[in-house]
Design a protein around this motif. Structure first.
Motif, mmCIF file in Angstrom:
data_model
loop_
_atom_site.group_PDB
_atom_site.id
_atom_site.type_symbol
_atom_site.label_atom_id
_atom_site.label_comp_id
_atom_site.label_asym_id
_atom_site.label_seq_id
_atom_site.Cartn_x
_atom_site.Cartn_y
_atom_site.Cartn_z
ATOM 1 N N MET A 166 -45.788 28.004 -38.441
ATOM 2 C CA MET A 166 -47.222 28.110 -38.505
ATOM 3 C C MET A 166 -47.626 29.478 -37.976
ATOM 4 O O MET A 166 -46.896 30.097 -37.217
ATOM 5 C CB MET A 166 -47.853 26.992 -37.675
ATOM 6 C CG MET A 166 -49.358 26.975 -37.743
ATOM 7 S SD MET A 166 -50.101 25.553 -36.936
ATOM 8 C CE MET A 166 -49.818 24.315 -38.175
ATOM 9 N N ASP A 167 -48.803 29.906 -38.358
ATOM 10 C CA ASP A 167 -49.243 31.226 -37.917
ATOM 11 C C ASP A 167 -49.579 31.225 -36.421
ATOM 12 O O ASP A 167 -49.851 30.193 -35.824
ATOM 13 C CB ASP A 167 -50.443 31.691 -38.751
ATOM 14 C CG ASP A 167 -51.670 30.816 -38.554
ATOM 15 O OD1 ASP A 167 -52.496 31.163 -37.699
ATOM 16 O OD2 ASP A 167 -51.779 29.780 -39.247
ATOM 17 N N PHE A 168 -49.527 32.405 -35.857
ATOM 18 C CA PHE A 168 -49.680 32.634 -34.426
ATOM 19 C C PHE A 168 -50.994 32.052 -33.896
ATOM 20 O O PHE A 168 -51.018 31.338 -32.895
ATOM 21 C CB PHE A 168 -49.608 34.153 -34.194
ATOM 22 C CG PHE A 168 -49.315 34.567 -32.788
ATOM 23 C CD1 PHE A 168 -48.051 34.387 -32.250
ATOM 24 C CD2 PHE A 168 -50.289 35.162 -32.016
ATOM 25 C CE1 PHE A 168 -47.766 34.790 -30.951
ATOM 26 C CE2 PHE A 168 -50.023 35.572 -30.722
ATOM 27 C CZ PHE A 168 -48.761 35.377 -30.193
ATOM 28 N N LEU A 169 -52.107 32.366 -34.565
ATOM 29 C CA LEU A 169 -53.418 31.919 -34.106
ATOM 30 C C LEU A 169 -53.539 30.397 -34.160
ATOM 31 O O LEU A 169 -54.124 29.781 -33.256
ATOM 32 C CB LEU A 169 -54.532 32.574 -34.922
ATOM 33 C CG LEU A 169 -55.960 32.280 -34.491
ATOM 34 C CD1 LEU A 169 -56.190 32.627 -33.022
ATOM 35 C CD2 LEU A 169 -56.947 33.029 -35.375
ATOM 36 N N SER A 170 -52.979 29.772 -35.183
ATOM 37 C CA SER A 170 -53.027 28.306 -35.270
ATOM 38 C C SER A 170 -52.276 27.662 -34.104
ATOM 39 O O SER A 170 -52.718 26.641 -33.568
ATOM 40 C CB SER A 170 -52.441 27.819 -36.591
ATOM 41 O OG SER A 170 -53.287 28.164 -37.661
ATOM 42 N N HIS A 171 -51.143 28.251 -33.730
ATOM 43 C CA HIS A 171 -50.410 27.731 -32.564
ATOM 44 C C HIS A 171 -51.305 27.755 -31.322
ATOM 45 O O HIS A 171 -51.334 26.794 -30.550
ATOM 46 C CB HIS A 171 -49.144 28.549 -32.299
ATOM 47 C CG HIS A 171 -47.976 28.165 -33.139
ATOM 48 N ND1 HIS A 171 -47.381 26.926 -33.073
ATOM 49 C CD2 HIS A 171 -47.284 28.868 -34.062
ATOM 50 C CE1 HIS A 171 -46.368 26.874 -33.917
ATOM 51 N NE2 HIS A 171 -46.291 28.040 -34.530
ATOM 52 N N ILE A 172 -52.041 28.839 -31.139
ATOM 53 C CA ILE A 172 -52.937 28.964 -29.990
ATOM 54 C C ILE A 172 -54.022 27.887 -30.038
ATOM 55 O O ILE A 172 -54.272 27.183 -29.055
ATOM 56 C CB ILE A 172 -53.602 30.363 -29.954
ATOM 57 C CG1 ILE A 172 -52.566 31.451 -29.697
ATOM 58 C CG2 ILE A 172 -54.724 30.415 -28.913
ATOM 59 C CD1 ILE A 172 -53.099 32.864 -29.892
ATOM 60 N N LEU A 173 -54.654 27.755 -31.189
ATOM 61 C CA LEU A 173 -55.789 26.843 -31.302
ATOM 62 C C LEU A 173 -55.382 25.374 -31.188
ATOM 63 O O LEU A 173 -56.079 24.586 -30.539
ATOM 64 C CB LEU A 173 -56.540 27.107 -32.610
ATOM 65 C CG LEU A 173 -57.202 28.486 -32.693
ATOM 66 C CD1 LEU A 173 -57.772 28.732 -34.085
ATOM 67 C CD2 LEU A 173 -58.269 28.635 -31.627
#
Length: 163
Positions: free
Chosen positions: A1-8
């Motif tokens: 998964m993309d980096f920002l999605s992991h954060i969110l």
């Protein structure tokens, strides 16, 4: 998964934990090793240079290994004399999400699938969906937007109850 999605997603799942920020931090750790590889791929640098960076994939396999995560969890827990849940749940969430969303495709020599037991075994678990497909991206981002809107946008309930 993309980096920002992991954060969110990590932020959503850990939002009520006192260790929320630590959990989000550890949810990012596995992809930190990916940054130099991604830079070379995006910049489309000479293919011989990309070959050199393929050796970094081994580091990425290590950072996405359940075995390695458990070694770090055990080490941190022993050092702190308590279970260090942010590391376990943050890093574990990242590995779980990537296991589900890494199906098919080879980018810059990076094979698909998760290698939970690397470096002991190269056995891979193929994902259910490729996170880079438009359909998945739309569903993922729509879900994130709707959940964040529901949780964080102020809604005046009285306004809706009067009508």
């Amino acid at each position: 998964m993309d980096f920002l999605s992991h954060i969110l997603w990590a932020n959503l799942l850990f939002r009520k934990k006192e260790w929320k920020y630590e959990g989000v931090f550890f949810a990012l750790i596995p992809d930190i090793t990916f940054v130099p590889i991604l830079a070379f791929f995006i910049l489309k640098l000479d293919s011989e240079l990309i070959q050199v960076f393929r050796t970094f994939w081994k580091v990425t396999f290590l950072s996405h290994s359940v075995l390695i995560m458990l070694v770090f969890f055990a080490t941190a827990s022993i050092y702190l004399k308590r279970y260090y849940y942010p590391l376990f749940f943050g890093w574990g969430l990242h590995i779980l999400i990537d296991t589900i969303t890494h199906k098919g495709g080879v980018r810059a020599g990076f094979p698909s699938g998760a290698r939970w037991f690397y470096p002991v075994s190269t056995l891979k678990i193929e994902g259910l969906v490729n996170y880079e497909t438009l359909g998945f991206m739309v569903i993922n981002w729509l879900a994130l937007i709707l959940i964040y809107a529901y949780l964080y946008l102020p809604l005046n309930e009285q306004k809706y109850l009067k009508h």
